[in-house]
Every structure is written in structure tokens, then in C-alpha cells.
Design an enzyme around this catalytic site. Sequence first.
Site, PDB file in Angstrom:
ATOM      1  N   ALA B  33       0.851  -1.193   0.000  1.00 12.66           N
ATOM      2  CA  ALA B  33       0.000   0.000   0.000  1.00 12.66           C
ATOM      3  C   ALA B  33       0.883   1.239   0.000  1.00 12.66           C
ATOM      4  O   ALA B  33       0.674   2.174   0.753  1.00 12.66           O
ATOM      5  CB  ALA B  33      -0.936  -0.004   1.207  1.00 12.66           C
ATOM      6  N   GLY B  34       1.898   1.229  -0.854  1.00 12.98           N
ATOM      7  CA  GLY B  34       2.813   2.373  -0.950  1.00 12.98           C
ATOM      8  C   GLY B  34       2.426   3.265  -2.113  1.00 12.98           C
ATOM      9  O   GLY B  34       1.249   3.577  -2.302  1.00 12.98           O
ATOM     10  N   GLY B  35       3.422   3.648  -2.905  1.00  9.30           N
ATOM     11  CA  GLY B  35       3.194   4.584  -4.003  1.00  9.30           C
ATOM     12  C   GLY B  35       2.199   4.070  -5.014  1.00  9.30           C
ATOM     13  O   GLY B  35       1.185   4.711  -5.302  1.00  9.30           O
ATOM     14  N   ASP B  56       0.214  -5.046   3.887  1.00  9.35           N
ATOM     15  CA  ASP B  56       1.461  -4.270   3.901  1.00  9.35           C
ATOM     16  C   ASP B  56       2.008  -4.272   5.314  1.00  9.35           C
ATOM     17  O   ASP B  56       1.263  -4.080   6.262  1.00  9.35           O
ATOM     18  CB  ASP B  56       1.221  -2.822   3.420  1.00  9.35           C
ATOM     19  CG  ASP B  56       2.521  -2.118   3.046  1.00  9.35           C
ATOM     20  OD1 ASP B  56       3.492  -2.218   3.833  1.00  9.35           O
ATOM     21  OD2 ASP B  56       2.577  -1.467   1.990  1.00  9.35           O
ATOM     22  N   ASN B  66       4.957  12.671  -0.442  1.00  8.44           N
ATOM     23  CA  ASN B  66       4.978  13.381  -1.732  1.00  8.44           C
ATOM     24  C   ASN B  66       4.244  12.598  -2.805  1.00  8.44           C
ATOM     25  O   ASN B  66       4.144  13.045  -3.931  1.00  8.44           O
ATOM     26  CB  ASN B  66       6.420  13.663  -2.175  1.00  8.44           C
ATOM     27  CG  ASN B  66       7.101  12.462  -2.798  1.00  8.44           C
ATOM     28  OD1 ASN B  66       6.843  11.324  -2.395  1.00  8.44           O
ATOM     29  ND2 ASN B  66       7.955  12.686  -3.771  1.00  8.44           N
ATOM     30  N   ARG B  67       3.751  11.412  -2.490  1.00 15.89           N
ATOM     31  CA  ARG B  67       3.052  10.643  -3.519  1.00 15.89           C
ATOM     32  C   ARG B  67       1.989   9.707  -2.958  1.00 15.89           C
ATOM     33  O   ARG B  67       1.048   9.357  -3.646  1.00 15.89           O
ATOM     34  CB  ARG B  67       4.066   9.825  -4.339  1.00 15.89           C
ATOM     35  CG  ARG B  67       4.858   8.833  -3.498  1.00 15.89           C
ATOM     36  CD  ARG B  67       6.086   8.326  -4.226  1.00 15.89           C
ATOM     37  NE  ARG B  67       6.756   7.280  -3.442  1.00 15.89           N
ATOM     38  CZ  ARG B  67       7.541   7.503  -2.407  1.00 15.89           C
ATOM     39  NH1 ARG B  67       7.765   8.729  -1.996  1.00 15.89           N
ATOM     40  NH2 ARG B  67       8.098   6.507  -1.756  1.00 15.89           N
ATOM     41  N   ARG B 130       8.288  -9.649  -4.122  1.00 14.50           N
ATOM     42  CA  ARG B 130       7.754  -9.883  -5.465  1.00 14.50           C
ATOM     43  C   ARG B 130       7.897 -11.346  -5.848  1.00 14.50           C
ATOM     44  O   ARG B 130       6.991 -11.964  -6.377  1.00 14.50           O
ATOM     45  CB  ARG B 130       8.523  -9.050  -6.487  1.00 14.50           C
ATOM     46  CG  ARG B 130       8.086  -7.637  -6.576  1.00 14.50           C
ATOM     47  CD  ARG B 130       8.670  -7.034  -7.858  1.00 14.50           C
ATOM     48  NE  ARG B 130       8.084  -5.734  -8.090  1.00 14.50           N
ATOM     49  CZ  ARG B 130       8.684  -4.604  -7.767  1.00 14.50           C
ATOM     50  NH1 ARG B 130       9.874  -4.608  -7.209  1.00 14.50           N
ATOM     51  NH2 ARG B 130       8.084  -3.446  -7.988  1.00 14.50           N
ATOM     52  N   CYS B 181      38.991  -6.244   0.763  1.00 15.62           N
ATOM     53  CA  CYS B 181      40.189  -5.414   0.863  1.00 15.62           C
ATOM     54  C   CYS B 181      39.991  -4.042   0.236  1.00 15.62           C
ATOM     55  O   CYS B 181      40.640  -3.078   0.629  1.00 15.62           O
ATOM     56  CB  CYS B 181      41.392  -6.127   0.251  1.00 15.62           C
ATOM     57  SG  CYS B 181      41.956  -7.429   1.349  1.00 15.62           S
ATOM     58  N   CYS B 446       8.587 -21.290 -12.608  1.00 15.40           N
ATOM     59  CA  CYS B 446       7.274 -21.620 -13.173  1.00 15.40           C
ATOM     60  C   CYS B 446       7.297 -22.825 -14.107  1.00 15.40           C
ATOM     61  O   CYS B 446       6.257 -23.411 -14.350  1.00 15.40           O
ATOM     62  CB  CYS B 446       6.650 -20.408 -13.862  1.00 15.40           C
ATOM     63  SG  CYS B 446       7.422 -19.953 -15.415  1.00 15.40           S
TER      64      CYS B 446
END
Lengths: 528, 638
Positions: B33-35, B56, B66-67, B130, B181, B446
Site C-alpha cells: 500500500a505504498g506509491g 502491507d 509526496n506521492r 515480489r 580489501c 514456473c
Amino acid sequence: MTAVITDQAPPILKGPSDKEKKYDRQLRLWAASGQQALEDAHILLLNSGAGTVGVETLKNLVLPGIGKFTIADNATVKHADLGVNFFLDEDCLGKPRSECCVKLLQELNPDVKGDWFPREKGESLESLFGHGHNFTLIMYSLPIEAESLALVQKYAEKNQVPLLSIHSAGFYSYFRIHLPGTFPIVDTHPESTATTDLRLLTPWPELSKFAADVTADIENQSAHEHGHIPYVALLLHYLGKWKDIHGSLPSTYKEKTAFRDTVSAGARRDNPEGGEENFDEATAAVLKTISAPSLASSVKEVFDYKPSEVEASSSFWVITDAIKQFYGKHNALPLPGSVPDMKAQSTIYVQLQNIYKAKARRDISEVLEIVRAHPSGKDVEVAEIETFSKNAAFIKLIRGIDSTPPSIQTIASQEFENDKTAELTMMPLSLLPIYLSLNATSHLPSASSSDILATVGKDVLGASDNQRLVEAAEEVARAKGGELHNISALTGGMVAQEVIKIITKQYIPIDNTCVFDGIISRAQVLRI
Amino acid sequence: MVPTMRRDHFNSQSFGSPLNTMVKEARILMVGAGGIGCELLKNLVLTGFGEIHIVDLDTIDLSNLNRQFLFRHEHIKKSKALVAKEAAHAFNPRVKLEAHHANIKDPQFNVRWFKGFTMVFNALDNLEARRHVNKMCLAAEVPLIESGTTGFNGQVQVIKKGVTACYDCAPKETPKSFPVCTIRSTPSQPIHCIVWGKSYLLSEVFGTSEDESVEMDHSEDSENAKEIEKLRQESQALKNIKESMGTPSFPQLLFDKVYHDDVVRLRSMEEMWKTRRPPEALSYASIIEQAAETEISKEKVLKDGQRVWNLHENVVVFKDSLERLSRRFEEMKSSKSNGNSAEPTITFDKDDEDTLDFVTASANLRSLVFGIETKSRFDIKQMAGNIIPAIATTNAIVAGLCVLESFKVLRGEVSATKEVFLSPFAPERLLSSDRYRAPNPDCPVCSVAQVQLLVDMSRATLNDLVEDFLRLELGYGEEIVVNHGDSLLYDVEETDNLTKKLGELGIKSDSFLTVIDEDDENPKGPRVNLVLSVQESETLGDKPIKGVDLPASAVTENDAPASPILRKKKPSQPSNGTYGTVAATTTNGNLTVSNGTKRLFSEVEEGSSPKRVKLATNGDGSNDNAIVIDDGAIVIDD
């Protein structure tokens, strides 16, 4: 000036760091300069028709923090609005749509100011334009009354304001950008791979000396040294040898491939790897980097353009003039100065970077000098000159809509002609029929397909015999001016994206019409 | 002019009745339930979908606002799933919404649960989740609409078992890793110093030591054992200094240890600096004295994250952030002290200012030691925090495209679905679409046979599975391997487990077992891999293991007994394109660009260590620890 809504607004964010945090993810795309441009902007939406697509566009501008927006809309909220417009709720029924949408949109971002029109019933649109607002950009959604449209077009023309029209009906939509005059872009954000400019055919003394130093006695260098000569130096070394033998640098494809073989043959293969990575890099870079610098057609277009007297004193044209002079003198643009990563010893690589950086700095100061000598060049900021010089190869000029645009008939003939081949090769067909059908309902919320075809037929010969036009007209007629939320939301995303490009003057906006077909999820850009 | 035009008037008008009904009757799962999720939920609700479940595990952060427009300032730190549900419900009370503030990988979300949905939408930001949803949807045979955005780029794809390619049909780029290293001894780029600050120094002082950390791979090899041993001693000395945390001398002790003593030791190894600029040690006492004035304007420096700090400013921030972290650490320790022996830890979080300041200052100081370009906090945040640019517009477009593809799925027209890409840098197009890709015949996810297994856990042994079920019932030969996740349960030589019950081997409901046929002798080739999903059952007959819906024996084979598990097909051409690595730009959360490291790898080859610092993704599904290398950010100067 009208008052700004303040009721029910969530707490204003405090301090610059909170703001930076809120906008963090977008600052990484258009930087502080782009954000400032957004925050300085005031956008007007003339909302009409079903009224969703314009509001969805605004949502995508309020979120990233546009400075101010105004919605002008005469409609009152009805039940059917609630099913399609997210920025209306049951409490809004019967109220002015403009006011309700502004209030809900404003909740998204307390840093943004929202205003609506009319404030009083019956106030005419003329009084909005008489208020002394300075709109940065105006959008209107279709269908719209012809008188209102004439009014807004007049205002945009007079004040040189970008104008966008948006039409969404059923599964179809289009939007069209009308830029006033010319629209120059410096920060076009080219792909990073495109920006490599090594000047191998025209090395300057420091670079030549560097290459000579690191390739000195190349045959007897230790395996480590030999395997770590940066490919830039390798190519310069072999170019020198080639010139000694052939009298000129490789220029044809055939010569270049022959040159590539020479470079490849220089690699030592008597090691466990059977070759050397730096030589592989050099070989791979031959065709890309061994070519005479040529001016991109988009840059030529900028150089050839004759700015009007007003335009000519703007910093863009002052710097362009300087860069043009620079180019005339050196037959090359200022050096961007970056060096791609390559196999090399760290110290040597840093040395190489510094040689390119130093040259880039010299070029910039030369441009700066020319700018300062220009009658309007005194106040041009150094940072702007630097950015311009680094991006010089990628500047772009978008022309406004021609004063005598090609007729719709010309465009239609062209598109339908292309379709004949497209059909045979299974390529997607033109979306012009969608534009034409929607455009025919620019002032009518609903029309029958035969009405639509008749209107289109005024501009396009044989419209009602064109099967695809008939289908598009039927689909538009079926929607009866109704918007699908999903199509309007998607279109609103695309429109807002272009608005951001125009306001930030970054990235290249489309030229000038985008048609979307939601049945097959396809978009097409046409210049109309 | 109709006074009571229905809410879904426009929808039924444009969809037509059959589609409108299908939309209303659909049960939808939205993961994330993000962007994209916020946009998608709005579109689904207003398109009239009947029932939507939201999963989520994330909470709302300031940088989401912002979105992610369903969230407001007052929702910060609350569950995304729950707030999104409430916000969307207000706009269409008729839709049935259910929210789970949980990880989609939790066992409660099993195959059976997935089977209950008409369709699943992925609106995720990381590779791991995903992949998981992809696997579950394949097992449950539920269509999946997969999407992702990065900046102006975006992509939508429909996944349906047996028809289209799945998420894993094309290999994905794995996160970048660095030789140990390079990080510890021979950095040559800003990113090396940032990784050092984040994955070495911060975790040595406030986290699990690197010797125990999964991020660092320290397997021995004789060539560089000496150097590795030295590094180990350095770490040990650091542990001793850690004891003085909280005392006023701590910043100086730590500083002089890592920027002076260790540097002097490194420099003494002359071999190493033959072809490199040797590092220059820094001394705390003299710098802090000179930095007295800077210290007074400390607050101003801390506010200015866009500018690159100078030496004095970096030292001041180093000291200040170290003291802030030390205080937090002491507090965590004292509040935890009763009964709990485990040390508290502070790990890097890009949105945790204290850790970001510390990593910025310590990375820049190291860059100054090695003569490497320093970076602003803003840039370091992106490089250390794997920040994917994200904006409302792209999400709006992608979410809209997802819903359009869902209509085709609802109508049963999966073969009409497209893979749609946003092409923002081709202004003549904006969008481009391709025919869906066919499954990759070699896909490990698959292109396998899947069988659901009912198991009576009180009785079933591994022998029951291998002998009775696999060999007798399914016709497998001798040469088979049975895996449970990454662990081997059975092969011809590994027979100790046969008498054990499956429960004792860690298998329970919703476990997945993989059966690999290694019978290369068979002229027809080995069988495809078989994935068994386990379901507990107590009502089985005489046999303790039973397969559900076994595929009918499709091919009559001469080498009896016949088996329903097909043999591997000869590779055939996919219908569209190849299975190259998917471009990094189109998968939000997985962006890894592997440029910009050539020089250091080759330098390391010169007698140094081939070990890699592995920067794996976080277990919780957010891959904040993956290092993004944007070559523009590293080698291109500005």
C-alpha cells in the site's frame, strides 16, 4: 486577490529539513532548482465536463508541492460525480464542485495554497482574468463552452502562458500542449551513456602529453603497467601511430575497423587471461569515440533560431550566443569534462580526470568571458553558464504551435497512408481517429456517432467511410461524455508529468498532442 | 438530467453490463500500500471492485507523503494497510475492504488463502516479496498483475501460470558486492568509503561485529590470510575502544584508531602503495582545535545536507553524531539490562538522522584520508540507503495501466494482455507495449510441475514420500534429489533421513519441497522439477501421503510405470524476446547498476583478496542495505 483556504489544514511542516525529507524522492529527479520552480508556480484549472481528469492532474501536482492552484468550475456536485471523482464525498452533494475539490485536494499537502472560482454565484470568468493573477500555466478540461475557451485562449496568448487541453471520455483520452512562442530547455537529462565526450581526434596538449607519458616505451612496460594503461591513452597512442603511417586519422567505417584491429593486436595474450581488459575496453570504444564531433540537429536548430528582440536579452539566448561564438572559434562545444570509469591505476585515473576537468573549466571561463562582453550579459549567473556549457550538446528548443499549422486533412492523409503499411506489417495503427472523434465533441457533452462523423467530415474527407473513424466515433458516442475514473487517473498522471517538465524546464516535453487508447493500453504522440 | 444518476453510472455505461458485473463480483488482493498501492486502491475502489484485501507490513514515513496521497502528516508511524483501508472506505462505503498489517510471507497467507482471490495485484518495492507473491500465485493458479516504478520509468506485466512468463523467467540483477580489501584497505571511490562507514565502522561500534555479520564473507584462503588476520586484529582493538563508550575521550580514541593508527599501519605496507596514492593519517587533537569555530555553528552545518562539508565540518559532525549514538546506545543498554543479556544494536537506516550523519562524516573523513572525492549528506543518503526516486505521476500512470490489464484478465483474455513500459525519454511515445512473453522453459520457478500433498504428520516418514509416493505412485527412478528450501533431505547417498518423520525434518503445512530428477540416462531426458506444497491432514486412509489433483498421465511412456510428471522439453523459442537480465530501471526497489567498479576489481587481483563484502537485502523485505551504484554518482565529476 482572493483569500486562501486555511480551515482544517493539517500542521504546516516546520523547517527546511522536514520539507527536504518530504520531497526527498523527487529532489533526486529534478533537484532543488526544479523544486523551487514548482513552488513558485500558480496553476489554473478550468474544470468542465465530467470534471475528473483535471482534478486527478492537479492531485499529481499538489503532492510534489506546486506553489498554488486555482480551480474555476461552475458545476454543482451530483451523485454520478461521486462514483468517478475521488476528491468529492457525500457531504459535497449540491455544493460547488470547485470549492469541494479544492478543499479535499489541499488536504494532500498543507504547503500548497488552493483557491476556487467563482467565489460568488454568477461571477464571470472575465473577472477571474481581471484579478491580476499571474498564472504560470493553464489547463482546461473538455468539453468546454466555446466562449470560455475563447477567453482563456486570449489570456494565454496575451500573457505568453502555456496552455494545456485535456479530454477524457470512456476508454479514450487525449491532451494537447500549446506552448507560447519558443521553449528552450537546457537541462534535458540525457542518458548518462550519451554524455561521454572524450575528444580523441582533437586532443589538447596536456592530454597528448599524458597519453605519451603513460604509453612511453609501451613494449617494455611490466605486465601490471601495460595492463593498466587507461584506454583513452591507448587509443591516442595508436591514433598517433596510424597517422604516421596513413597521413590522416581513420574516418571511414572501413578505416575504423582496420584501426580497431590494430589496437586489438597490441594486447599481450601470453598471460593466463589470454588478453588485457584495458585493450578490450579500447577496442570496444573505437567506433563510439573515434568520430569527428558533429553538432546534434537539435543544437543546430537552437543555433539557427533567430530570437526576437525580447527573447534575445534573456540569459538563455545570451549564453547560446556565446556558445555559438565558442563553437565558431573552436569547431567544438565546451568540454563537459567527465571521464567514464575504465581500467587504470587509481593515481593515473585521477590524473586523467583532472586533465579533463581542467580543460572543461578553461572552456567555461572562455564562455563566461564572451557572455560578459554581451550587452545583456552582465548579470547572467555563473552557475547558469556552467550548467549550460556542460549540457551544451543536449540543449533543445521546442517550438510553439505554428502560426500556420498543417491542416487536419494533411495530417489525416499522412496517418491513414501510414496505416496501410502498418496493417500489412502488423504494426499498431494511428490513434488519430480517437483524437478526431473526441475533438468533435469539444463543446458537446454527448453526441451521436453520426453527429461526430459529420463534424469530423468537415475537416477530413470521407470520414464516414473510414471504418476506424466510425468505430472511434461510436465508442465516443457510447461514453456520452462520461469519464472512467481509471482512464482519467492515468491520463492525469501523464498530463502532470508534462506539466512538471514544462514548469521545471527540465526533461523534454512532448510535442504536442498525446492520444491514449485505454482499450489496448496504447499512447501515441502527434504534432497537430 | 436524471436527478438520481447512480454512483456507477459512468462505469456501467462504458464497461457494458457483463464486465461491470465481473468487476463487482471480483475478490482482489493488493500486496503493498505504498506509491503504486495508494493509486491502485483509489482506482479499484472507484472502478467498483467488490472486495479488496490489502497487505502491507510497512508504516508511514514523512518521505512517503509526496506521492502516497491516502496518508497525511498525522498518520506518520501508523500502518499503511490500515490507514489506506480507512481512507478508501470513506470514498466508497459499498466496497468490502480488509487490511492486514503483516508480512505477505507470513504463514497465514498460504496457498489456500491465495486461491480465494480472483486476481492479485503486486504493488511492492522489493525483489524478495515480489518473488514470493509470484511463487504463491503460480502455486495457487491465480493471475497476478505485477508492476513497478523507478523515477519516470515504470512497467506492468500480467502473470498467469502456463500462459505467460512469470516474474522469475528473466534473471534479475543481484545487488553489487565489493572485495573486502577494497573496503578495508584500498578504497578508490566514494562508495567504498560509504560502505566502510556503514557496514564496517557503524556495525563494529554499535552493531554485531563483522565477524558474525552475514554481510561480510571471510572465508580463508592462504594468499591473503595475513592481511585478513591483520584486519581481524584491528577489529579486536576497536572492540577494546568500544569499552570507553560514553566517556568524553571516546570520540578521540575511536577517531585516532581508525583515521590515524590503522592508516599508519596500512601505509607501512609499501607494496600496496607502489601504484596508488598512499593514505594520509589524520590526528584528532589538532583538527578539533582548528575546528573550534565550526563547532559553534554546528547546528547550521547539520541543517545543510546539500552542500559538501569540509574537513572541520566532518570532524564536528563525526563527534556530534557519535555522541548522539553513544547516548542512545547506553539508554538502550540500561533499559534492556534486566534479564536480557543480548547487546542492543543500532543499524543503519537512511531515515535515522543520527546514523546518516555518522556514516556521512566517517565516510567523508575516510575519503579525505585516501584522497577521494567527498560527498554531500544528500548524495550519501542515496548511495548508502538505496533510494529509488519516486513520484506521484509515474505511479498514477502505472496503477491505471494495471487496472486496464485486469479487465482483460477478468474477461478471460489473458492472451490479449500486454507488457507495458513507460518510456519517458522517448517523447514521441510515452508508453510502449509488447505482447506478453511465453514462459521460459528453463525457468526454475514456473516451468515446474506442482502437486499439492496431503500429509498425515503423525505417521508420514521421508521413506513414505520417497518410496511410496515418488517412486511407486509417480514413477520416479533411483536418481532423485529431494530438497526443502536450501537443505537437502534425500539423495542416493543421503539416506539417513528416510526413517525420520517429516515433522522431525522441519516440514509443516505450507512447506514447499522440490524434487529434482537426475536420471540423465533416460533417453527422453530427466523430468521437470516437481514442487510439492504440503498440507497437513489427519483424515487420510491407509497411506499417510496423498497427492491432490495429480495431473493425468499426459504421455504414455514405454519405460513404465507411467508418470504424470513430464520430462523436460527441448528448449523452444519464447514468443517474444529473450530472457536477458531485465533492465535495472524498471523494477522499483531492485535497482542495481553494476558499472563503475572495474578499476578496483582489477587492482585487487594484484595479490590482494578476492573476498566480497556481501550486501544482501534485509530479511524484512525492505532492501535498504543493498548498495546502489549509480555510475553517474560515482565517477562522473560535477
